[in-house]
Design a protein around this motif. Structure first.
Motif, PDB file in Angstrom:
ATOM      1  N   TRP A  12       1.012  -1.173   0.178  1.00 62.44           N
ATOM      2  CA  TRP A  12       0.351  -0.109   0.037  1.00 62.44           C
ATOM      3  C   TRP A  12       0.933   1.346  -0.181  1.00 62.44           C
ATOM      4  O   TRP A  12       0.820   2.175  -0.558  1.00 62.44           O
ATOM      5  CB  TRP A  12      -0.799  -0.248   1.033  1.00 62.44           C
ATOM      6  CG  TRP A  12      -1.406   1.443   1.658  1.00 62.44           C
ATOM      7  CD1 TRP A  12      -1.480   2.417   2.062  1.00 62.44           C
ATOM      8  CD2 TRP A  12      -2.921   2.261   0.577  1.00 62.44           C
ATOM      9  NE1 TRP A  12      -2.378   3.250   1.904  1.00 62.44           N
ATOM     10  CE2 TRP A  12      -3.026   2.829   1.199  1.00 62.44           C
ATOM     11  CE3 TRP A  12      -3.213   1.247  -0.598  1.00 62.44           C
ATOM     12  CZ2 TRP A  12      -4.388   3.744   0.523  1.00 62.44           C
ATOM     13  CZ3 TRP A  12      -4.124   2.281  -1.923  1.00 62.44           C
ATOM     14  CH2 TRP A  12      -4.871   3.583  -0.768  1.00 62.44           C
ATOM     15  N   PRO A  13       1.987   1.328   0.794  1.00 66.32           N
ATOM     16  CA  PRO A  13       2.615   2.977   0.960  1.00 66.32           C
ATOM     17  C   PRO A  13       3.292   3.190  -0.170  1.00 66.32           C
ATOM     18  O   PRO A  13       3.680   4.443  -0.680  1.00 66.32           O
ATOM     19  CB  PRO A  13       3.697   2.191   1.887  1.00 66.32           C
ATOM     20  CG  PRO A  13       3.096   1.466   2.798  1.00 66.32           C
ATOM     21  CD  PRO A  13       2.459   0.468   1.951  1.00 66.32           C
ATOM     22  N   VAL A  14       3.272   1.979  -1.968  1.00 67.04           N
ATOM     23  CA  VAL A  14       4.210   2.134  -2.587  1.00 67.04           C
ATOM     24  C   VAL A  14       2.371   2.383  -3.752  1.00 67.04           C
ATOM     25  O   VAL A  14       2.888   3.867  -4.402  1.00 67.04           O
ATOM     26  CB  VAL A  14       4.901   1.590  -3.191  1.00 67.04           C
ATOM     27  CG1 VAL A  14       5.257   1.582  -4.486  1.00 67.04           C
ATOM     28  CG2 VAL A  14       5.916   0.805  -1.793  1.00 67.04           C
ATOM     29  N   ALA A  15       1.318   1.444  -3.798  1.00 68.36           N
ATOM     30  CA  ALA A  15       0.854   2.579  -4.225  1.00 68.36           C
ATOM     31  C   ALA A  15      -0.264   3.162  -4.727  1.00 68.36           C
ATOM     32  O   ALA A  15      -0.882   3.767  -5.040  1.00 68.36           O
ATOM     33  CB  ALA A  15      -0.456   0.578  -4.281  1.00 68.36           C
ATOM     34  N   ARG A  16      -0.011   3.200  -3.229  1.00 65.51           N
ATOM     35  CA  ARG A  16      -0.478   4.846  -2.801  1.00 65.51           C
ATOM     36  C   ARG A  16      -0.858   6.308  -3.242  1.00 65.51           C
ATOM     37  O   ARG A  16      -1.691   7.122  -3.758  1.00 65.51           O
ATOM     38  CB  ARG A  16      -0.662   5.553  -1.373  1.00 65.51           C
ATOM     39  CG  ARG A  16      -1.947   6.130   0.129  1.00 65.51           C
ATOM     40  CD  ARG A  16      -1.305   6.539   0.996  1.00 65.51           C
ATOM     41  NE  ARG A  16      -2.538   7.159   1.931  1.00 65.51           N
ATOM     42  CZ  ARG A  16      -2.557   8.060   1.367  1.00 65.51           C
ATOM     43  NH1 ARG A  16      -2.086   8.891   0.644  1.00 65.51           N
ATOM     44  NH2 ARG A  16      -3.970   9.128   1.880  1.00 65.51           N
ATOM     45  N   HIS A  17       0.483   5.919  -3.713  1.00 63.13           N
ATOM     46  CA  HIS A  17       0.828   6.872  -4.802  1.00 63.13           C
ATOM     47  C   HIS A  17      -0.181   7.566  -5.872  1.00 63.13           C
ATOM     48  O   HIS A  17      -0.520   8.571  -6.264  1.00 63.13           O
ATOM     49  CB  HIS A  17       2.745   6.988  -5.357  1.00 63.13           C
ATOM     50  CG  HIS A  17       3.855   7.340  -4.572  1.00 63.13           C
ATOM     51  ND1 HIS A  17       3.703   8.451  -3.812  1.00 63.13           N
ATOM     52  CD2 HIS A  17       4.368   6.837  -3.875  1.00 63.13           C
ATOM     53  CE1 HIS A  17       4.713   7.702  -2.989  1.00 63.13           C
ATOM     54  NE2 HIS A  17       4.911   6.913  -3.070  1.00 63.13           N
ATOM     55  N   VAL A  18      -0.380   6.599  -6.336  1.00 68.25           N
ATOM     56  CA  VAL A  18      -1.270   6.548  -7.530  1.00 68.25           C
ATOM     57  C   VAL A  18      -2.828   7.339  -6.926  1.00 68.25           C
ATOM     58  O   VAL A  18      -3.954   8.162  -7.938  1.00 68.25           O
ATOM     59  CB  VAL A  18      -2.621   5.052  -8.457  1.00 68.25           C
ATOM     60  CG1 VAL A  18      -2.890   4.966  -8.960  1.00 68.25           C
ATOM     61  CG2 VAL A  18      -0.620   3.970  -9.103  1.00 68.25           C
ATOM     62  N   ILE A  19      -3.274   6.640  -6.180  1.00 69.16           N
ATOM     63  CA  ILE A  19      -4.449   7.527  -5.355  1.00 69.16           C
ATOM     64  C   ILE A  19      -4.402   8.819  -5.224  1.00 69.16           C
ATOM     65  O   ILE A  19      -4.961  10.240  -4.676  1.00 69.16           O
ATOM     66  CB  ILE A  19      -4.655   6.374  -3.915  1.00 69.16           C
ATOM     67  CG1 ILE A  19      -5.695   5.202  -3.869  1.00 69.16           C
ATOM     68  CG2 ILE A  19      -5.890   7.817  -3.632  1.00 69.16           C
ATOM     69  CD1 ILE A  19      -6.507   4.629  -5.161  1.00 69.16           C
ATOM     70  N   THR A  20      -2.814   9.418  -4.427  1.00 71.56           N
ATOM     71  CA  THR A  20      -2.629  10.327  -4.476  1.00 71.56           C
ATOM     72  C   THR A  20      -2.136  11.487  -5.298  1.00 71.56           C
ATOM     73  O   THR A  20      -2.878  12.449  -5.926  1.00 71.56           O
ATOM     74  CB  THR A  20      -1.251  10.890  -3.851  1.00 71.56           C
ATOM     75  OG1 THR A  20      -1.107   9.723  -2.306  1.00 71.56           O
ATOM     76  CG2 THR A  20      -0.886  12.269  -3.188  1.00 71.56           C
ATOM     77  N   ILE A  21      -1.786  11.081  -7.129  1.00 69.93           N
ATOM     78  CA  ILE A  21      -1.794  11.232  -8.114  1.00 69.93           C
ATOM     79  C   ILE A  21      -3.801  12.410  -8.490  1.00 69.93           C
ATOM     80  O   ILE A  21      -3.724  12.914  -8.714  1.00 69.93           O
ATOM     81  CB  ILE A  21      -1.648  10.553  -8.924  1.00 69.93           C
ATOM     82  CG1 ILE A  21      -0.219  10.452  -9.082  1.00 69.93           C
ATOM     83  CG2 ILE A  21      -1.886  11.288 -10.451  1.00 69.93           C
ATOM     84  CD1 ILE A  21       0.649   9.511  -9.710  1.00 69.93           C
ATOM     85  N   ALA A  22      -4.891  10.849  -7.884  1.00 69.11           N
ATOM     86  CA  ALA A  22      -6.079  11.210  -8.790  1.00 69.11           C
ATOM     87  C   ALA A  22      -6.378  12.415  -7.417  1.00 69.11           C
ATOM     88  O   ALA A  22      -7.550  13.574  -8.070  1.00 69.11           O
ATOM     89  CB  ALA A  22      -6.782   9.823  -8.149  1.00 69.11           C
TER      90      ALA A  22
END
Length: 230
Positions: free
Chosen positions: A36-46
């Motif tokens: 999650w800490p890596v994948a969360r960057h995608v959510i932050t972009i959105a």
């Protein structure tokens, strides 16, 4: 024109198991404390993209967006410090990943796998225009390269599975930050969070805004599930 035509054409529906695997992998990504800490960057972009779009639409002056290595981000805009424009700008962040995920699920339900992937690339490239720091640029380029690689080289079933994974990840991944921000608020570590800013701007409580974001996310997730599996 040929690329546009092929994007708008419906592709064959993938096998049901491909959608199930995509949904399971998305859930594992969101629930895993390691991934999650890596994948969360995608959510932050959105999330930050939602702030930026709302700022432009509401007539505010967008100065830029910054994405940080700790998965936080900030969108800088100027204009009236109160009123509908700034409220819409602040409120747009948390719902945006859910809404994008719902839109992607809706397109996939009509067989527009290629269109989903190309729209994701278009959104990422648009974000590059307003990014103002190096880490943000790298994050966007890596995300864009990953989607383009799948779009160009993966077989149709893999492309469909990846597009379904994106939709499911956005839908499920949008929910975890809502839970996280409420936990931080309880510990009084998020005084400048979006819900707390909205509380000061509107007079409604931060809990109200957290609940509203959660309800929007759950509604979008339910709609996406119906679109993909109904």
């Amino acid at each position: 024109m040929d690329i546009l035509r092929r994007s708008l054409e419906a592709q064959a529906d993938p096998p049901r198991w491909v959608l199930v695997v995509a949904a399971v992998l998305a859930a594992v990504t969101v629930l895993s404390d390691r991934v999650w800490p890596v994948a969360r960057h995608v959510i932050t972009i959105a999330h930050e993209g939602g702030h930026a779009l709302a700022a432009v639409v509401s007539g505010r002056r967008l100065a830029g967006v910054r994405l940080h290595s700790d998965t936080s981000g900030v969108t800088i805009s100027s204009g009236r410090p109160t009123g509908p424009g700034v409220i819409a700008t602040v409120a747009a962040g948390y719902p945006t990943p859910s809404l994008i995920g719902l839109g992607a699920a809706g397109l996939l339900a009509t067989g527009r796998t290629s269109l989903v992937l190309q729209l994701c690339v278009a959104l990422l490239l648009t974000m590059l225009i307003v990014i103002r720091n190096g880490f943000g640029v790298v994050s966007l380029l890596v995300s864009t390269a990953a989607i383009l690689g799948i779009s160009w080289f993966a077989p149709p079933t893999a492309r469909a599975g990846f597009a379904a994974y994106i939709a499911c990840f956005l839908l499920l991944g949008a929910l975890r930050p809502v839970v996280e921000v409420q936990r931080q608020r309880r510990r009084r570590r998020a005084r400048d969070s979006d819900p707390d800013q909205l509380a000061r701007l509107t007079g409604l409580t931060g809990v109200f805004w957290v609940g509203l974001f959660g309800l929007i996310g759950l509604a979008c997730t339910a709609g996406g599930a119906v679109a993909l599996f109904g």
